[in-house]
Design a protein around this motif. Structure first.
Motif, PDB file in Angstrom:
ATOM      1  N   GLY A   1      80.663 -34.503  20.129  1.00 26.21           N
ATOM      2  CA  GLY A   1      81.295 -33.283  19.656  1.00 26.21           C
ATOM      3  C   GLY A   1      80.265 -32.182  19.565  1.00 26.21           C
ATOM      4  N   TRP A   2      80.636 -31.118  18.897  1.00 29.29           N
ATOM      5  CA  TRP A   2      79.736 -29.982  18.766  1.00 29.29           C
ATOM      6  C   TRP A   2      78.811 -30.186  17.577  1.00 29.29           C
ATOM      7  N   ARG A   3      77.566 -29.854  17.760  1.00 30.91           N
ATOM      8  CA  ARG A   3      76.615 -29.955  16.648  1.00 30.91           C
ATOM      9  C   ARG A   3      75.730 -28.706  16.688  1.00 30.91           C
ATOM     10  N   GLU A   4      75.477 -28.182  15.497  1.00 34.50           N
ATOM     11  CA  GLU A   4      74.681 -26.954  15.418  1.00 34.50           C
ATOM     12  C   GLU A   4      73.230 -27.258  15.763  1.00 34.50           C
ATOM     13  N   VAL A   5      72.614 -26.387  16.521  1.00 32.88           N
ATOM     14  CA  VAL A   5      71.211 -26.597  16.907  1.00 32.88           C
ATOM     15  C   VAL A   5      70.364 -25.419  16.418  1.00 32.88           C
ATOM     16  N   ASP A   6      69.107 -25.709  16.168  1.00 26.23           N
ATOM     17  CA  ASP A   6      68.164 -24.661  15.765  1.00 26.23           C
ATOM     18  C   ASP A   6      67.568 -24.021  17.012  1.00 26.23           C
ATOM     19  N   VAL A   7      67.391 -22.733  16.957  1.00 28.61           N
ATOM     20  CA  VAL A   7      66.694 -22.051  18.045  1.00 28.61           C
ATOM     21  C   VAL A   7      65.376 -21.550  17.473  1.00 28.61           C
TER      22      VAL A   7
ATOM     23  N   HIS B   1      75.616 -18.928  14.962  1.00 27.95           N
ATOM     24  CA  HIS B   1      75.359 -20.370  14.856  1.00 27.95           C
ATOM     25  C   HIS B   1      75.535 -20.997  16.231  1.00 27.95           C
ATOM     26  N   VAL B   2      74.415 -21.333  16.846  1.00 27.09           N
ATOM     27  CA  VAL B   2      74.468 -21.924  18.189  1.00 27.09           C
ATOM     28  C   VAL B   2      74.808 -23.402  18.068  1.00 27.09           C
ATOM     29  N   GLN B   3      75.768 -23.841  18.875  1.00 27.12           N
ATOM     30  CA  GLN B   3      76.166 -25.255  18.860  1.00 27.12           C
ATOM     31  C   GLN B   3      76.007 -25.833  20.264  1.00 27.12           C
ATOM     32  N   GLN B   4      75.722 -27.119  20.302  1.00 30.32           N
ATOM     33  CA  GLN B   4      75.598 -27.787  21.596  1.00 30.32           C
ATOM     34  C   GLN B   4      76.529 -28.990  21.612  1.00 30.32           C
TER      35      GLN B   4
ATOM     36  N   GLY C   1      77.530 -23.395  22.916  1.00 35.97           N
ATOM     37  CA  GLY C   1      78.508 -22.373  22.543  1.00 35.97           C
ATOM     38  C   GLY C   1      78.245 -21.840  21.161  1.00 35.97           C
TER      39      GLY C   1
END
Lengths: 64, 327
Positions: free
Chosen positions: A55-61, B314-317, B262
């Motif tokens: 699923g979708w998971r938030e990532v750090d940039v 909030h960047v999501q993958q 996204g």
């Protein structure tokens, strides 16, 4: 003896019947064609399958 | 030393949010909008003519498109410009201003919103995760202000642009249905091709990608009425939106890989955060003279994306197994 009105007789005999049948046939053909076109348009898009895993998971940039 | 001054044209749903971000960063903001739809705060300086903004360090264009004429005027005065516009014709015209920008030693950043904009930043982030990049596919959902909604409505009725195996293709808007899973809380929506600017700008930033497409979510009513004037007035403050970027390519061993990223949130917030982050980048880091799109090498995309996340994106993958779509 009951005599049908001439316009009513005309609807069910001879030229009148032919015209009615032709119109009915055209209506059926038009409806069938519309149905076929609609079905084609519906079927052409492939849609998708819901993701089963993950699923979708938030990532750090991070900053550069 | 005085803080840089940012000029802002258009103080609407998105423009007002851009101004709020820039003021919060300690910058001075001068606004030109003869009829602002959102009240202008006292911390902003109002000017009576857009030409007065040519004294600013950067001018951000957030008004309804077209932006080309004003961008050209500001570039001619040597002022850097960041445009939020997403109209395909307007984007084409602005990309053609490379000569003007170089002649006057000024930079123009085009498509600095959600899509195009955030889509380019996400594409740059995904491109770093694949060894060779072959395809980029963008999908977007939601609109910011009323002008944005009208733009999306028109886009669905126009010919869509796509980059396909080394050549530009034009397909009818509203065709190419595909069910796209956006990040939560947006979820699944049917998306269709439309006259979107993403392929044009992504091809400029990622010329190695052989296929680039863009789709926008739409209902049956949207598609049916796309070639007519809008039947219902757009939402005055926009709605929740999302952008999803899918990159396909190969890893070091030549195996096919697909990576998807996204972001979701109020559309105007996402666009404003990206636009403000871009303006900050131009002011703080600077850009050589020329025309740039988000995602290109000259404008450090990952740095801009980092700033955008700091401003609320909030960047999501997607971490599951990506299934092939009809793209």
């Amino acid at each position: 003896m009951v005599v049908a009105a001439p316009w009513l007789v005309g609807e069910f005999t001879g030229l009148g019947t032919l015209r009615t049948m032709k119109m009915l046939r055209r209506a059926i053909v038009a409806l069938s064609m519309a149905g076929a076109i609609f079905a084609t348009l519906r079927m052409r898009g492939k849609g998708g399958v819901p993701p089963q895993v993950g699923g979708w998971r938030e990532v750090d940039v991070p900053p550069r | 030393m005085n803080a840089p001054i940012i000029g802002l044209v258009g103080h609407g749903v998105t423009g007002s949010r851009v101004a709020a971000h820039l003021v919060a960063e300690g910058l001075r903001v001068a606004v030109y909008d003869p009829a602002p739809s959102v009240g202008v705060r006292s911390s902003l300086v109002r000017v009576d003519d857009a030409a007065d903004l040519s004294q600013c360090d950067v001018v951000v264009l957030c008004h309804p498109t077209p932006h080309r004429a004003l961008a050209e005027r500001l570039l001619s005065d040597g002022t850097a410009v960041v445009s939020l516009g997403d109209d395909l014709t307007d984007l084409r015209a602005m990309l053609a201003m490379q000569g003007t920008a170089e002649r006057h030693d000024a930079a123009l950043v085009v498509g600095a919103g959600m899509s195009p904009g955030l889509s380019g930043l996400l594409a740059a982030s995904l491109a770093e995760q694949v060894h060779t990049l072959d395809e980029l596919h963008v999908a977007l959902h939601g609109t910011a202000g009323p002008a944005c909604a009208r733009q999306h409505h028109d886009a669905l009725g126009d010919a869509a642009l796509g980059w396909h195996d080394g050549e530009w293709i034009e397909v009818p808007g509203g065709s190419g249905r595909d069910l796209v899973w956006f990040p939560e809380p947006i979820g699944a929506h049917d998306c269709y091709r439309a006259a979107l600017g993403d392929p044009l700008l992504l091809h400029r930033s990622f010329p190695q990608a052989g296929r680039i497409s863009a789709r926008v979510s739409a209902t049956r009513r949207d598609r049916l009425t796309a070639r007519l004037p809008m039947l219902t007035p757009p939402h005055p403050t926009g709605d929740l939106g999302s952008v999803r970027v899918e990159a396909r390519g190969a890893n070091e061993r030549g195996e096919r890989v697909t990576v998807i990223a996204g972001a979701a949130g109020p559309t105007a917030d996402l666009a404003a955060a990206v636009c403000a982050a871009t303006a900050l980048q131009v002011v703080q880091v600077g850009l050589p003279a020329g025309v740039f799109a988000l995602g290109c090498r000259a404008l450090d995309a990952l740095d801009v994306l980092h700033h955008a996340t700091r401003l609320g994106v909030h960047v999501q993958q997607f971490t599951g197994v990506a299934r092939p779509t009809s793209w």
